[in-house]
Design an enzyme around this catalytic site. Structure first.
Site, PDB file in Angstrom:
ATOM      1  N   ASP A   1       0.878  -1.103  -0.019  1.00  0.00           N
ATOM      2  CA  ASP A   1      -0.073   0.005  -0.066  1.00  0.00           C
ATOM      3  C   ASP A   1       0.928   1.392   0.014  1.00  0.00           C
ATOM      4  OD1 ASP A   1       0.984   0.100   2.668  1.00  0.00           O
ATOM      5  OD2 ASP A   1      -1.265   0.030   3.380  1.00  0.00           O
TER       6      ASP A   1
ATOM      7  N   LYS B   1      -1.166  -9.751   2.958  1.00  0.00           N
ATOM      8  CA  LYS B   1      -0.233  -9.094   4.096  1.00  0.00           C
ATOM      9  C   LYS B   1      -1.175  -8.080   4.940  1.00  0.00           C
ATOM     10  CE  LYS B   1       3.178  -6.032   3.759  1.00  0.00           C
ATOM     11  NZ  LYS B   1       2.820  -4.894   4.543  1.00  0.00           N
TER      12      LYS B   1
ATOM     13  N   GLU C   1       9.307  -4.825  10.525  1.00  0.00           N
ATOM     14  CA  GLU C   1       9.863  -3.439   9.926  1.00  0.00           C
ATOM     15  C   GLU C   1      10.359  -2.769  11.216  1.00  0.00           C
ATOM     16  OE1 GLU C   1       6.888  -1.387   7.579  1.00  0.00           O
ATOM     17  OE2 GLU C   1       8.156   0.293   7.391  1.00  0.00           O
TER      18      GLU C   1
END
Ligand code: KIV
Length: 285
Positions: free
Chosen positions: A46, A115, A185
């Protein structure tokens, strides 16, 4: 043409210590170059909101945006494991919503996996999507869709032990809920390496050090996104400079009357005199 990897191949790679390399892509040409280069996976992130559509963040991105870009990527990379990223509000409201929207990625864009962001708090969503027969990748640590709650795009699990414990709890919850791989992340490399040992599913990193494989945003590694470059990015090209210089050279050629040249035109096939007579006919009207 190499065979398309499955989730089982990715698990085998973890077991044998083979690193997986993957990037984001949002369009047909980038996906086809990534596949040609031998990328293990492609994420249609995204992040397309920022690097393709020009938004300040990922929140405005819709299911329609994601599906459209996944379709283009699938056409460009038919033999690569493609992951569709569930956009903000496509899974936050209910398990039912999450399953329905995850299913759209498979039915309409033929992705291999979806995801979604979050750990403990999205465990029931992961479980429901997994029970629908869909391969799920978790995404923990810095989760851009909820960056407002995190106080911005900040590294996670590094300030104190409490933060690191929360990251570990999230990872365990994601695995227990049925995710078959997980992306971490912006977490310290020590924590990520520990997670890669702790979990039996592949643990991938973006800005989180070494584990079972690495993801980078294609626009970052290609040097196509100039708004900002995170610390963890390694730039492998400067496509922005190449494109800008090519555009400048084209403008200069057009203005100087150098383009189009003789080699760029379609000359008439009938005798030119006949065309000249036609022009004369219209000029005298
Ligand atoms: O959308 C995306 O590209 C992502 C990465 C930031 C991990 O989710």
């Amino acid at each position: 043409m190499p065979k398309k990897k499955t989730i089982l191949d990715l698990h085998k790679m973890k077991k044998s210590g083979e690193q997986a390399a993957w990037v984001t892509a949002y369009d047909f040409p980038t996906a086809s170059f990534a596949e040609k280069a031998g990328m293990d996976m492609i994420l249609v992130g995204d992040s397309l909101g920022m690097v393709v559509l020009g938004y300040h963040g990922t929140v405005p991105v819709t299911m329609e945006d994601c599906i459209r870009h996944c379709q283009a990527v699938r056409r460009g990379a038919p033999n690569t494991f493609v992951i569709g990223d569930m956009p903000f509000m496509s899974y936050q409201v209910s398990d039912e919503d999450a399953v329905r929207n995850a299913g759209r990625f498979l039915k309409e864009a033929e992705v291999d996996c979806i995801k979604l962001e979050g750990g403990v708090r999205v465990a029931s969503r992961i479980k429901a999507i997994n029970e629908a027969g869909i391969v799920v990748m978790g995404h923990i640590g810095l989760t851009p869709q909820s960056s407002g709650q995190l106080g911005g795009h900040k590294a996670q699990g590094r300030d104190d032990i409490k933060g690191a414990r929360a990251v570990i709890e999230d990872a365990l919850a994601v695995e227990a809920a049925g995710a078959l791989c997980i992306l971490v992340e912006a977490v310290p490399p020590e924590v990520t390496a520990f997670l890669a040992r702790l979990l039996s599913i592949p643990v991938y990193s973006i800005g989180a050090g070494r584990c079972d494989g690495q993801l980078l945003i294609s626009a970052d590694l290609l040097g196509k996104f100039e708004a900002f470059t995170p610390k963890f990015v390694k730039k492998y090209a400067n496509v922005a400079e190449v494109e800008t210089n090519a555009f400048k050279a084209y403008i200069a050629d057009v203005r100087a009357g150098v383009f189009p040249g003789e080699e760029h035109v379609y000359r008439v096939l009938d005798p030119i005199e006949e065309f000249q007579a036609l022009f004369a006919e219209y000029s005298s009207k």
